[in-house]
Every structure is written in structure tokens, then in C-alpha cells.
Design a protein around this motif. Sequence first.
Motif: not given
Length: 267
Positions: A4-6, A21-22, A27-35
Motif C-alpha cells: 500500500l505504499h508506492l 510499478y504495476i 512479476e512478484l505475484g502481488l494481488i493488490a497495490i496502492g499508490f
Amino acid sequence: MIDLHLHTDRCGHARGTMQQYIARARELGLIAIGFADHIPMYWLPPGQRDPELAMPQEQFGDYVREVLDWRDKCPDIRIYLGVEADFQAGYEDVLTGLIKTHPLDYVLGSIHFIDGWGFDNPALRDEYARHDPDELYESYFALVEQAVASGLFDSMAHVDLLKKFAFWPRRPLTHLYQRLAGLMAQADVCVELNTAGLRVPANEMYPAVELLRACFQHCVPVTLGSDAHAPEQVGWEFGRAINLLREVGYGEITYFVGRRRFCRRLP
């Protein structure tokens, strides 16, 4: 996992586009991210705002639209719209107005300035020598407590950032940790486990393990963030972070949708 911290190049001191970033998150297999780019420096007159520290006011709307556009383009990965906002006492109403202007999922609160001194700025590092360590930590945590009590933030980012350059107090901070954890529980504010501390002289995550344990004891929920300032830092040392969370006793991490809190079990 969920980072959650990009930060992107919009904040002036990071590099990389949202698309990059997406791609790294995939590549890392993250299910979610937050800018969570830095909100405009709302407490200063426009001419005094440093574009290398936070996005200009006129770009805030563009930032929001870009995150929402990428959310629509990428159904395979959840993308949350966040910001990182410095707390400045006396300007709470101004920050409230900025936050309410846009459909944010979450707001990370932070402290980067003590009496106008940007203490995490490498160019201003010599200023530490002019301060008593214990008094400085007391002053810093007093500001964090004010930020927590303000009700403006969903989670407090890198909550012990003052240690960034390995500037340590002489006395134990147990009393400050316990008091802060209790206040966070009372205010219903999360604590962020931030792995960026492993990339700086402090060489430990934010917060210190003792403070993280205090937060767990007070039932303070935890969010997870890399504080990435480049695409290759997405998910930085999340394996170590997850192990630490388990060791402390946490079984889940928190994320937000429309300022509402949700939880996900640790893998």
C-alpha cells in the motif's frame, strides 16, 4: 500480498511510472497495490512548495485520474488510490478539504518535519548534531500523537522515521511506544510495517519491533508497505516483513476501499 505504499515520479523524488510499478507487482505475484504519492505541501504558500518533495497542487487531480485509469485497465490486479499526507498542526481543515475532494481509498499519515526541519532529508542530516537525542525523540513522538488524534489518517506510515540515519536515543523508548500504541488503538488508526528502513542506515523496518509488539498488544491493525521510490523496490523484503508479523502475533494485514477497512490473512 498487498503493498500500500508506492511512490511514482509524480512526487518529485522517486522514479518510474505507474505502469512500471504495476508490471513489477505482477512479476512478484502481488494481488493488490496502492499508490500513495505525497499530497501537495498544503501548509505552505504555493511559491514555497518544493516540487522535489511532493506533487504540485495542479497535478493532484491528474494523479487521481491516472490511478483510476490504471485500475480500469488492469482487472487482474487490484489498484487502490491512496496518498501520503504530512501532518501539520493548525492546518487540519486545509488537509481535510484536500482529502474530501477526491475518491481516496486511504490516507497514510506521516511526519517529515520538526519545526520546519526536514529531518529525513540527507542534505539536512547535520542538523541532528544540534539536538539532544532524547528530547528530539520526545518532540517527534508528540507530533505523531497529534497526527493520530487528528482523525485524518487511516494508517501511520514509517511511524518512527526519526531513526532513519541511525540517530538513536540514549534512553529506552518504552514509555513513548506504549503511549502511542494506546492512542492509536483509541483513535482506531492502523500502524504501517514499512520495509524501507532496511534500505537506510537504520537498517531495520519501521516501526521498531518493540513498538510493533506494543501495537499488537493494544490490538492496533497493521498495513504493509515497501515505500517504493523505484519499481524494483515494490514488495521490498516482504518475506521478512511477513515473518516478523507472524513472530509478533499478527495473523492478517489491513487494506482499505473507499476509506473502509478490510483484512486479509497472511499467507
